[in-house]
Design a protein around this motif. Structure first.
Motif: not given
Length: 195
Positions: A55-59
């Motif tokens: 989620a951190r990478l995608i965000r």
């Protein structure tokens, strides 16, 4: 801080997960709502540590787009969404951008047929002259970065598969081209479209 980072190693384009995150970001969630979606609702349907990392990478990638781009990822067809995820990945990772421009693009111009790990090793050696922090990366990290970049290129239809790594000259969707032109982003367009 160096020019490059290895954050891209956390995942490829992750289309289904990115669509879910894009829909959430379109609601402009507070941090509490973001945390609740990931933890309580298990938005990504992953184990907690994996969900947080992905989620951190995608965000971080999707934060490079505006609401129009997020909407195209959330609701666009697979080709458009994948190409816009590549846009976001290129904007987020200079390593990917430089590899596309200097290795993939050069191979297309030379009419090469496939990528090779040897090219990656040469590319990393050249990059380490620009950013000596690369020399501190473990061999396993470098290998993982190559695997993820190859997977990204295969998912975006720039390679036929992760196994053969045969170049498939990209055909960008007109909606993606227009999006980048409206944004005045010729740098990303030049990483994706080779003429």
């Amino acid at each position: 801080m160096g020019i490059y980072n290895a954050e891209i190693s956390a995942g490829s384009l992750m289309l289904p997960e990115s669509r879910r995150i894009a829909r959430l970001l379109l609601l402009h969630p507070t941090e509490a709502q973001w945390d609740a979606a990931l933890k309580d609702e298990n938005l990504l349907q992953k184990k907690p540590a994996t969900a947080r990392r992905q989620a951190r990478l995608i965000r971080n990638r999707l934060d490079t787009l505006d609401d129009e781009g997020l909407q195209m990822i959330a609701d666009g067809d697979g080709e458009i969404a994948s190409q816009l995820l590549l846009v976001a990945a290129i904007r987020h990772s200079r390593l990917l951008a430089d590899f596309l421009r200097e290795v993939y693009g050069e191979d297309l111009r030379k009419l090469e047929r496939t990528l090779s790990h040897r090219q990656w090793d040469s590319f990393m050696e050249e990059r380490s002259r620009l950013d000596d922090s690369i020399d501190t990366w473990a061999v396993s990290t470098r290998d993982k970065l190559f695997q993820v970049i190859v997977r990204i290129l295969a998912e975006a239809k720039y390679l036929d598969s992760t196994r053969k790594m045969a170049l498939t000259p990209p055909l960008l969707h007109p909606s993606v081209i227009n999006y980048l032109k409206r944004a005045g982003d010729s740098a990303t367009l030049s990483c994706m479209e080779f003429r």
